[in-house]
Design a protein around this motif. Structure first.
Motif, PDB file in Angstrom:
ATOM      1  N   ASP A   1       4.622   1.659   9.398  1.00 24.39           N
ATOM      2  CA  ASP A   1       3.710   0.539   9.657  1.00 24.39           C
ATOM      3  C   ASP A   1       4.202  -0.748   9.004  1.00 24.39           C
ATOM      4  O   ASP A   1       3.655  -1.823   9.270  1.00 24.39           O
ATOM      5  N   SER A   2       5.196  -0.645   8.149  1.00 26.96           N
ATOM      6  CA  SER A   2       5.727  -1.824   7.458  1.00 26.96           C
ATOM      7  C   SER A   2       6.251  -2.823   8.490  1.00 26.96           C
ATOM      8  O   SER A   2       7.141  -2.519   9.285  1.00 26.96           O
ATOM      9  N   ALA A   3       5.666  -4.004   8.480  1.00 26.72           N
ATOM     10  CA  ALA A   3       5.987  -5.025   9.483  1.00 26.72           C
ATOM     11  C   ALA A   3       5.232  -6.291   9.138  1.00 26.72           C
ATOM     12  O   ALA A   3       4.481  -6.352   8.161  1.00 26.72           O
ATOM     13  N   LEU A   4       5.434  -7.315   9.973  1.00 22.21           N
ATOM     14  CA  LEU A   4       4.731  -8.601   9.824  1.00 22.21           C
ATOM     15  C   LEU A   4       3.598  -8.637  10.833  1.00 22.21           C
ATOM     16  O   LEU A   4       3.821  -8.425  12.027  1.00 22.21           O
ATOM     17  N   TYR A   5       2.393  -8.882  10.353  1.00 24.21           N
ATOM     18  CA  TYR A   5       1.209  -8.844  11.202  1.00 24.21           C
ATOM     19  C   TYR A   5       0.612 -10.242  11.357  1.00 24.21           C
ATOM     20  O   TYR A   5       0.423 -10.973  10.373  1.00 24.21           O
ATOM     21  N   PHE A   6       0.310 -10.581  12.608  1.00 26.05           N
ATOM     22  CA  PHE A   6      -0.249 -11.888  12.917  1.00 26.05           C
ATOM     23  C   PHE A   6      -1.620 -11.738  13.569  1.00 26.05           C
ATOM     24  O   PHE A   6      -1.790 -10.978  14.527  1.00 26.05           O
ATOM     25  N   CYS A   7      -2.562 -12.506  13.059  1.00 25.31           N
ATOM     26  CA  CYS A   7      -3.881 -12.628  13.668  1.00 25.31           C
ATOM     27  C   CYS A   7      -3.874 -13.878  14.546  1.00 25.31           C
ATOM     28  O   CYS A   7      -3.198 -14.865  14.224  1.00 25.31           O
ATOM     29  N   VAL A  15       0.844  -1.185   0.000  1.00 27.79           N
ATOM     30  CA  VAL A  15       0.000   0.000   0.000  1.00 27.79           C
ATOM     31  C   VAL A  15       0.884   1.241   0.000  1.00 27.79           C
ATOM     32  O   VAL A  15       2.004   1.223   0.531  1.00 27.79           O
ATOM     33  N   ALA A  16       0.412   2.292  -0.624  1.00 26.79           N
ATOM     34  CA  ALA A  16       1.159   3.549  -0.639  1.00 26.79           C
ATOM     35  C   ALA A  16       0.855   4.344   0.624  1.00 26.79           C
ATOM     36  O   ALA A  16      -0.258   4.298   1.164  1.00 26.79           O
ATOM     37  N   GLU A  17       1.852   5.064   1.087  1.00 20.36           N
ATOM     38  CA  GLU A  17       1.685   5.885   2.282  1.00 20.36           C
ATOM     39  C   GLU A  17       0.519   6.849   2.105  1.00 20.36           C
ATOM     40  O   GLU A  17       0.356   7.466   1.052  1.00 20.36           O
ATOM     41  N   GLY A  18      -0.308   6.956   3.138  1.00 26.29           N
ATOM     42  CA  GLY A  18      -1.459   7.844   3.087  1.00 26.29           C
ATOM     43  C   GLY A  18      -2.744   7.148   2.663  1.00 26.29           C
ATOM     44  O   GLY A  18      -3.837   7.677   2.895  1.00 26.29           O
ATOM     45  N   ASN A  19      -2.607   5.989   2.036  1.00 24.40           N
ATOM     46  CA  ASN A  19      -3.784   5.232   1.618  1.00 24.40           C
ATOM     47  C   ASN A  19      -4.288   4.342   2.745  1.00 24.40           C
ATOM     48  O   ASN A  19      -3.515   3.966   3.635  1.00 24.40           O
ATOM     49  N   PRO A  20      -5.565   3.970   2.701  1.00 28.03           N
ATOM     50  CA  PRO A  20      -6.065   3.034   3.720  1.00 28.03           C
ATOM     51  C   PRO A  20      -5.512   1.633   3.491  1.00 28.03           C
ATOM     52  O   PRO A  20      -5.192   1.264   2.354  1.00 28.03           O
ATOM     53  N   LEU A  21      -5.390   0.884   4.578  1.00 30.78           N
ATOM     54  CA  LEU A  21      -4.896  -0.473   4.460  1.00 30.78           C
ATOM     55  C   LEU A  21      -5.847  -1.452   5.143  1.00 30.78           C
ATOM     56  O   LEU A  21      -6.544  -1.107   6.110  1.00 30.78           O
ATOM     57  N   THR A  22      -5.870  -2.666   4.629  1.00 32.10           N
ATOM     58  CA  THR A  22      -6.619  -3.759   5.233  1.00 32.10           C
ATOM     59  C   THR A  22      -5.769  -5.015   5.186  1.00 32.10           C
ATOM     60  O   THR A  22      -5.229  -5.354   4.130  1.00 32.10           O
ATOM     61  N   MET A  78       2.871  -9.887   5.602  1.00 33.48           N
ATOM     62  CA  MET A  78       3.855  -8.813   5.542  1.00 33.48           C
ATOM     63  C   MET A  78       3.202  -7.586   4.919  1.00 33.48           C
ATOM     64  O   MET A  78       2.694  -7.643   3.796  1.00 33.48           O
ATOM     65  N   LEU A  79       3.208  -6.501   5.639  1.00 37.92           N
ATOM     66  CA  LEU A  79       2.683  -5.228   5.137  1.00 37.92           C
ATOM     67  C   LEU A  79       3.838  -4.346   4.709  1.00 37.92           C
ATOM     68  O   LEU A  79       4.750  -4.078   5.500  1.00 37.92           O
ATOM     69  N   LEU A  80       3.833  -3.922   3.462  1.00 36.95           N
ATOM     70  CA  LEU A  80       4.857  -3.026   2.948  1.00 36.95           C
ATOM     71  C   LEU A  80       4.195  -1.724   2.524  1.00 36.95           C
ATOM     72  O   LEU A  80       3.344  -1.724   1.632  1.00 36.95           O
ATOM     73  N   VAL A  81       4.586  -0.639   3.171  1.00 31.77           N
ATOM     74  CA  VAL A  81       4.046   0.676   2.855  1.00 31.77           C
ATOM     75  C   VAL A  81       5.126   1.469   2.131  1.00 31.77           C
ATOM     76  O   VAL A  81       6.215   1.698   2.673  1.00 31.77           O
ATOM     77  N   SER A  82       4.832   1.873   0.924  1.00 36.15           N
ATOM     78  CA  SER A  82       5.816   2.607   0.112  1.00 36.15           C
ATOM     79  C   SER A  82       5.608   4.113   0.260  1.00 36.15           C
ATOM     80  O   SER A  82       4.482   4.578   0.406  1.00 36.15           O
ATOM     81  N   PRO A  83       6.726   4.861   0.190  1.00 36.70           N
ATOM     82  CA  PRO A  83       6.634   6.322   0.361  1.00 36.70           C
ATOM     83  C   PRO A  83       5.893   6.984  -0.796  1.00 36.70           C
ATOM     84  O   PRO A  83       5.841   6.456  -1.895  1.00 36.70           O
ATOM     85  N   LEU A 142      -7.879  -6.351   9.946  1.00 38.96           N
ATOM     86  CA  LEU A 142      -7.160  -5.222  10.523  1.00 38.96           C
ATOM     87  C   LEU A 142      -7.188  -4.063   9.530  1.00 38.96           C
ATOM     88  O   LEU A 142      -6.942  -4.267   8.333  1.00 38.96           O
ATOM     89  N   LYS A 143      -7.432  -2.860  10.048  1.00 37.26           N
ATOM     90  CA  LYS A 143      -7.547  -1.707   9.157  1.00 37.26           C
ATOM     91  C   LYS A 143      -6.861  -0.486   9.753  1.00 37.26           C
ATOM     92  O   LYS A 143      -6.670  -0.392  10.971  1.00 37.26           O
ATOM     93  N   LYS A 144      -6.503   0.422   8.847  1.00 37.41           N
ATOM     94  CA  LYS A 144      -5.983   1.721   9.254  1.00 37.41           C
ATOM     95  C   LYS A 144      -6.349   2.711   8.162  1.00 37.41           C
ATOM     96  O   LYS A 144      -6.135   2.429   6.982  1.00 37.41           O
ATOM     97  N   PRO A 145      -6.883   3.871   8.520  1.00 41.31           N
ATOM     98  CA  PRO A 145      -7.360   4.814   7.500  1.00 41.31           C
ATOM     99  C   PRO A 145      -6.255   5.397   6.628  1.00 41.31           C
ATOM    100  O   PRO A 145      -6.473   5.657   5.448  1.00 41.31           O
ATOM    101  N   SER A 146      -5.062   5.585   7.217  1.00 39.78           N
ATOM    102  CA  SER A 146      -3.977   6.217   6.478  1.00 39.78           C
ATOM    103  C   SER A 146      -2.657   5.557   6.864  1.00 39.78           C
ATOM    104  O   SER A 146      -2.185   5.728   7.992  1.00 39.78           O
TER     105      SER A 146
END
Lengths: 114, 117
Positions: A85-91, A13-20, A109-114, A76-80
């Motif tokens: 936030d780039s990291a490994l997420y476990f449910c 996801v690009a920085e500033g965009n919502p993520l799920t 793995m969540l990768l947020v690009s600038p 899991l969500k985040k508006p922006s």
């Protein structure tokens, strides 16, 4: 047996965009649901949990998750998104009927690009 | 200490050797867990301690794996006759509660990276 599925190995996801980040679960009773995050070279950290009550749970760092019983999901969500936030997420899930282990998914793995 | 401490942080061993991995939980935490993290496999539960007893050992993959906890504090995970498939990150976590509370939050150490050559 209880189980967790995280269908995406990686989310970009690009920085500033919502993520799920998606998570579905299976338990025999009512679920207790958790999200943990693992930053590079650091241990897992608790992010948020659902026990009962409001289906929308708010956690650390601006993250939130929505419990959907009919779809057995806990996305899991985040508006922006932030690059940090780039990291490994476990449910994770556990059954509420007495003792049960905390069962984790394989991680996303969540990768947020600038 | 301030957090869960694991040692060593890295361990390289030869196939067939025994290894011991150590976990120092947060002081006062009664519950202690061992998990294994392998690439593409997520976190695999190994064993759970309540005090010095282990009511749930269901995740130990074989009889080569054993663990003990002494004084309700330090825990040691021992792998005998290591195999290449044992290579993984071994994570320890502790919790202040009895392991039965839904609100239980686990505090994880940074793990021991085990490499079996």
């Amino acid at each position: 047996a209880q189980s967790v599925a995280q269908p995406e190995d990686q989310v970009n996801v690009a920085e500033g965009n919502p993520l799920t980040v998606k998570c579905t679960y299976s338990v025999s009773g009512n679920p207790y649901l958790f999200w943990y995050v693992q930053y590079p070279n650091r241990g897992l950290q608790f992010l948020l949990k659902y026990i009962t009550g409001d289906n929308l749970v708010k956690g650390s760092y601006g993250f939130e998750a929505e419990f959907n019983k009919s779809q057995t999901s806990f996305h899991l969500k985040k508006p922006s998104a932030l690059v940090s936030d780039s990291a490994l997420y476990f449910c994770a899930v556990r059954d509420n009927s007495g003792y049960s282990t905390l069962t984790f998914g394989k991680g996303t793995m969540l990768l947020v690009s600038p | 200490g301030a957090g869960v401490s694991q040692s060593p942080s890295n361990k390289v061993t030869e196939k067939g050797k025994d290894v011991e991995l150590r976990c120092d939980p947060i002081s006062g935490h009664t519950a202690l867990y061992w998990y294994r993290q392998s690439l593409g496999q997520g976190l695999e539960f190994l064993i759970y301690f309540q005090g010095n007893s282990a009511p749930d050992k269901s995740g130990l993959p074989s009889d080569r794996f054993s663990a003990e906890r002494t004084g309700g504090s330090v825990s040691t995970l021992t792998i005998q006759r290591t195999q290449q498939e044992d290579s993984a990150v071994y994570l320890c976590a502790s919790s202040p509660l009895a392991g039965t509370g839904p609100w239980e939050k686990l505090f994880f150490g940074s793990g021991t990276q085990l490499s079996v050559l």
